[in-house]
Design a protein around this motif. Structure first.
Motif, PDB file in Angstrom:
ATOM      1  N   TYR A   2       0.839  -1.198   0.000  1.00 56.25           N
ATOM      2  CA  TYR A   2       0.000   0.000   0.000  1.00 56.25           C
ATOM      3  C   TYR A   2       0.866   1.237   0.000  1.00 56.25           C
ATOM      4  CZ  TYR A   2      -3.467   3.433   1.270  1.00 56.25           C
ATOM      5  OH  TYR A   2      -4.269   4.522   1.274  1.00 56.25           O
ATOM      6  N   GLN A  12      -8.451   4.097  -1.018  1.00 56.85           N
ATOM      7  CA  GLN A  12      -8.898   3.143  -2.013  1.00 56.85           C
ATOM      8  C   GLN A  12      -7.723   2.337  -2.536  1.00 56.85           C
ATOM      9  OE1 GLN A  12     -11.038   5.250  -5.028  1.00 56.85           O
ATOM     10  NE2 GLN A  12     -12.830   5.550  -3.740  1.00 56.85           N
ATOM     11  N   ILE A  13      -8.025   1.129  -2.961  1.00 55.39           N
ATOM     12  CA  ILE A  13      -6.999   0.259  -3.511  1.00 55.39           C
ATOM     13  C   ILE A  13      -6.689   0.710  -4.947  1.00 55.39           C
ATOM     14  CG2 ILE A  13      -8.674  -1.449  -4.312  1.00 55.39           C
ATOM     15  CD1 ILE A  13      -6.656  -3.605  -3.462  1.00 55.39           C
ATOM     16  N   SER A  68     -10.843  -9.070   3.014  1.00 54.50           N
ATOM     17  CA  SER A  68     -10.048  -7.838   2.984  1.00 54.50           C
ATOM     18  C   SER A  68     -10.554  -6.883   1.913  1.00 54.50           C
ATOM     19  CB  SER A  68      -8.574  -8.158   2.743  1.00 54.50           C
ATOM     20  OG  SER A  68      -8.048  -8.905   3.807  1.00 54.50           O
ATOM     21  N   GLN A  72     -12.198  -3.240   2.455  1.00 49.75           N
ATOM     22  CA  GLN A  72     -11.593  -2.106   1.751  1.00 49.75           C
ATOM     23  C   GLN A  72     -12.641  -1.322   0.987  1.00 49.75           C
ATOM     24  OE1 GLN A  72      -8.428  -0.963   1.787  1.00 49.75           O
ATOM     25  NE2 GLN A  72      -8.838   0.633   0.303  1.00 49.75           N
TER      26      GLN A  72
END
Length: 77
Positions: A2, A12-13, A68, A72
């Motif tokens: 990350y 945010q991913i 996960s 998220q």
């Protein structure tokens, strides 16, 4: 993995991270299937047990990845 700078701190991913997670999920799924296939085809009970255990670990890893991602994204079941 990350990097807050890539996401401007929005939590945010990133696309790159999502790609990594997708690849990891596919790999865990493949490993689980191979372990199950090996357990079914094995004549050794100890090998069957070991491969069954490994397949369960892979399935658990896939569940962790899904959970996960849901956390998220704020998704629920």
């Amino acid at each position: 993995m990350y990097n807050a700078q890539d996401n401007q701190g929005n939590g945010q991913i990133s696309g790159k991270e999502l790609s990594y997670v997708t690849d990891t999920f596919k790999n865990e799924e493949l490993l689980a299937k191979l372990c199950i296939q090996g357990a079914v085809n094995s004549q050794s009970q100890s090998l069957k047990n070991a491969l069954t255990h490994l397949s369960q670990e892979r399935m658990q890893n896939m569940s962790i990845l899904i959970n996960s991602l849901q956390q998220q994204s704020g998704m629920t079941h």
